[in-house]
Design a protein around this motif. Structure first.
Motif, short mmCIF file in Angstrom:
data_model
loop_
_atom_site.label_atom_id
_atom_site.label_comp_id
_atom_site.label_asym_id
_atom_site.label_seq_id
_atom_site.Cartn_x
_atom_site.Cartn_y
_atom_site.Cartn_z
N VAL B 57 0.95 -1.24 -0.14
CA VAL B 57 0.11 -0.02 -0.03
C VAL B 57 0.97 1.19 0.08
N SER B 58 2.10 1.22 1.06
CA SER B 58 2.85 2.41 0.79
C SER B 58 3.45 2.68 -0.65
N ARG B 59 3.48 1.88 -1.33
CA ARG B 59 4.00 2.00 -2.63
C ARG B 59 3.25 3.00 -3.40
N TYR B 60 1.94 3.10 -3.24
CA TYR B 60 0.84 3.86 -3.87
C TYR B 60 0.62 5.12 -3.10
N VAL B 61 0.50 4.65 -1.90
CA VAL B 61 0.07 5.99 -0.99
C VAL B 61 0.69 6.17 0.18
N GLU B 62 0.85 7.37 0.78
CA GLU B 62 1.26 7.60 2.10
C GLU B 62 0.36 7.19 3.17
N VAL B 63 0.89 6.07 4.09
CA VAL B 63 -0.11 5.63 5.01
C VAL B 63 0.17 6.43 6.42
N ASP B 64 -1.02 6.77 7.09
CA ASP B 64 -0.73 7.22 8.28
C ASP B 64 -0.43 6.01 9.52
N PHE B 65 0.95 6.11 9.75
CA PHE B 65 1.52 4.92 10.61
C PHE B 65 0.93 4.75 12.03
N ASP B 66 0.66 6.34 12.19
CA ASP B 66 0.02 6.29 13.84
C ASP B 66 -1.23 5.41 14.12
N SER B 67 -1.97 5.59 12.99
CA SER B 67 -3.28 5.40 13.36
C SER B 67 -3.86 4.12 12.48
N LEU B 68 -2.81 3.35 11.65
CA LEU B 68 -3.46 2.11 10.94
C LEU B 68 -3.64 0.86 11.97
N GLU B 69 -4.62 0.16 11.59
CA GLU B 69 -5.16 -1.02 12.35
C GLU B 69 -5.34 -2.28 11.53
N PHE B 70 -4.88 -3.26 12.06
CA PHE B 70 -5.01 -4.70 11.69
C PHE B 70 -5.87 -5.27 12.53
N SER B 71 -6.97 -5.85 12.20
CA SER B 71 -7.82 -6.70 12.96
C SER B 71 -8.31 -7.90 12.28
N LEU B 72 -8.58 -8.98 13.10
CA LEU B 72 -9.28 -10.07 12.71
C LEU B 72 -10.65 -10.04 13.36
N ALA B 73 -11.86 -10.38 12.78
CA ALA B 73 -12.90 -10.33 13.39
C ALA B 73 -13.96 -11.61 12.98
N THR B 74 -14.64 -11.97 13.66
CA THR B 74 -15.57 -13.33 13.41
C THR B 74 -16.98 -13.13 13.76
N ASN B 75 -17.53 -13.70 12.57
CA ASN B 75 -19.25 -13.61 12.67
C ASN B 75 -19.50 -14.81 12.10
N GLN B 76 -20.60 -15.73 12.84
CA GLN B 76 -21.20 -16.59 12.29
C GLN B 76 -19.84 -17.60 11.87
N ARG B 77 -19.02 -17.97 12.43
CA ARG B 77 -17.85 -18.89 12.30
C ARG B 77 -17.21 -18.49 10.82
N VAL B 78 -17.40 -17.11 10.23
CA VAL B 78 -16.69 -16.78 9.22
C VAL B 78 -15.54 -15.60 9.57
N THR B 79 -14.34 -15.60 9.35
CA THR B 79 -13.26 -14.86 10.11
C THR B 79 -13.00 -13.76 8.85
N ALA B 80 -12.72 -12.47 9.33
CA ALA B 80 -12.37 -11.65 8.14
C ALA B 80 -11.38 -10.91 8.81
N LEU B 81 -10.16 -10.74 7.62
CA LEU B 81 -9.13 -9.56 8.18
C LEU B 81 -9.41 -8.21 7.80
N THR B 82 -9.53 -7.14 8.58
CA THR B 82 -9.74 -5.96 8.33
C THR B 82 -8.46 -5.12 8.38
N ALA B 83 -8.08 -4.28 7.46
CA ALA B 83 -7.08 -3.49 7.56
C ALA B 83 -7.51 -1.99 7.51
N ASN B 84 -7.32 -1.25 8.46
CA ASN B 84 -7.57 0.00 8.16
C ASN B 84 -6.50 1.05 8.06
N LEU B 85 -6.37 1.40 6.94
CA LEU B 85 -5.02 2.26 6.63
C LEU B 85 -5.35 3.61 6.25
N PRO B 86 -5.08 4.52 7.20
CA PRO B 86 -5.62 5.98 6.75
C PRO B 86 -4.48 6.26 5.73
#
Lengths: 265, 228
Positions: B57-86
């Protein structure tokens, strides 16, 4: 065809053995021929909860070693002749028995009994693998606590991997007042997280301790306690009856009742 | 001494004043821990994935390193990776993350130039940008040499079907990209005069003139967006 059900939880101390004893007794009371099998080799407790500890002569290991016949090892309950216990050995480790041997024992029991409840030990090691080896269904026992739910989730995954598809949930030791105060996960929360069908909810009940002190499962009580009623309900659902969930909702304490309680009225 | 007793009395009468709902905490914590359990990814792999996603992602845009978030969440036995890269801003390929656009450059480019002047300017700029790009590559070799560059093998078809598509993905390396840049620079030099004769669309004129390697970046992103 007999129903072979493993009672399991992952975490220890959530009430697997209490559930096994009460469900076994409730099913027997309902006229089913029930064998409860203690798969907790080395730390057996099912005999204590059923009050049968003084009547054990042989154990499952003796049967496998050819030192006795299976029917000699089975302890028949005097209060409820439809119920029999296959005890585990207390002085041996969980590695003393292999999944194949467990399958042989259970297969032999299916000739006489139409409900076989296997009380699994805590953990996911050898004892757990033994107890699920012959099972066709599973009842997951959990409490509304983070560690119990996490372990239950792990066990559900292992059961799926072992092709046990009929997996249902019993939520034990629910405290409705705490749920009302938003200090405990609700039935819906736990079920939503684990995503398996709900078989029943057992409210937290001091009578459980009284009944284990005496070695008499709650479901034998003449006047059923809340937990006893819940166990009967679970046993009926297990036999295919439609029984609504007990109403465990609690009215939030009003100012007035708090005032009364404060002054001991 | 009396105050705690009174407050205790009040609390017992009216219920706890602040009501921290631990039920919400336990649900949130369980959701995260179960997502990790179910995925059975070890922390090292997870961290590697995180690093690589950020690198791409950094190759294309400048990411705000202070507020980026990676999280795994699960719902109904399905797991999703959520990356929040401001995103702070889009990064032109020719510029490093910390090089601001020079005001002088901006001013120079706003002026309308004759076609010949413009193309001469462009050639100069192209060279300068290329040199800058090479410098950057030296500073941040992972931008080019990371194994993720293989991912770019999907893109060549989209980049107006030029040379890239002919090469197997393994060969797409730093040198390849540089020569590609040169191609691009030449093409712009020869085919694309940077302004239109009628001069009516001066806004459009300003779009491609940040620097020439940036034009490559646009070339990669524009067809991709259209294809969706």
């Amino acid at each position: 065809m007999s129903r072979i059900i493993v009672m399991t939880s992952g975490k220890g101390g959530v009430g697997k053995t209490t559930c096994t004893a009460n469900l076994g007794m409730a099913l027997a009371k309902a006229g089913q021929r029930v064998a409860v099998v203690d798969a907790d080799f080395g730390l057996r407790n099912l005999d204590l909860l059923l009050g049968l500890e003084n009547r054990i002569v042989y154990t499952a290991l003796d049967v496998l070693a050819g030192e006795c016949r299976l029917d000699q090892a089975l302890v028949k309950d005097k209060r409820q002749p439809n119920l029999a216990l296959l005890p585990a050995a207390q002085n041996r480790s969980k590695e003393a028995i292999k999944p194949e041997q467990m399958k042989r024992l259970i297969k032999a029991l299916t000739k006489v009994y139409n409900f076989i409840l296997i009380d699994s030990p805590a953990g996911i090691e050898m004892g757990f693998r033994n107890s699920i080896a012959a099972a066709r269904e599973a009842i997951i026992v959990t409490t509304p606590e983070i560690s119990a739910v996490r372990d239950a989730d792990r066990v559900i995954g292992l059961l799926e991997a072992n092709d046990i598809k009929a997996v249902r949930l019993v939520i034990n030791r629910l405290r409705p007042a705490m749920v009302a105060a938003e200090q405990m996960m609700s039935v819906k929360d736990v079920q939503g997280i684990l995503s398996i069908p709900l078989l029943g909810v057992i409210p937290d009940d001091e009578q459980v301790i009284v009944s284990t002190n005496k070695g008499e499962p709650l479901v034998l009580d003449e006047h059923l306690s809340p937990a006893g009623t819940a166990f009967i309900n679970v046993s009926q659902r297990l036999q295919g009856e439609k029984v609504p969930l007990m109403d465990l909702s609690i009215q939030k304490e009003s100012f007035f009742t708090r005032l009364k309680r404060l002054f001991g009225a | 001494m009396a105050i705690p007793i009174i407050s205790d009395l009040l609390e017992r009468l009216f219920g706890s004043s602040e009501d921290p709902h631990s039920r919400d905490d336990v649900k949130r914590r369980l959701q995260i821990v179960l997502a990790h359990d179910r995925l059975a990814l070890d922390p090292q792999t997870m961290e590697m994935m995180r690093q690589e996603i950020i690198a791409v992602v950094s190759r294309y845009v400048e990411v705000d390193f202070d507020s980026l978030e990676f999280s795994l969440a699960t719902n109904q036995r399905v797991t999703a990776l959520t990356a929040n890269l401001p995103i702070k801003r889009i990064r032109p390929l020719g510029r490093g993350p910390d090089q601001p656009i020079h005001a002088d450059d901006e001013v120079k480019r706003i002026e309308l130039a004759s076609p010949t002047e413009a193309s001469a300017l462009d050639a100069k700029e192209a060279e300068a940008a290329l040199r800058k790009f090479e410098e950057n590559c030296r500073d941040e070799p992972e931008l080019i040499h990371s194994p993720l560059d293989i991912d770019r093998s999907d893109l060549p078809d989209l980049i107006d079907g030029a040379g890239d598509a002919l090469h197997p993905p393994e060969e797409i390396e730093a040198s390849e990209k540089e020569s590609n840049l040169l191609d691009q620079a030449e093409r712009i030099h020869s085919d694309e005069p940077p302004f239109r004769k009628d001069g009516s669309d001066s806004d459009a004129l300003n779009v491609p003139d940040m620097s020439i390697p940036d034009a490559t970046a646009k070339a990669t992103s524009r067809p991709k967006r259209n294809s969706k």
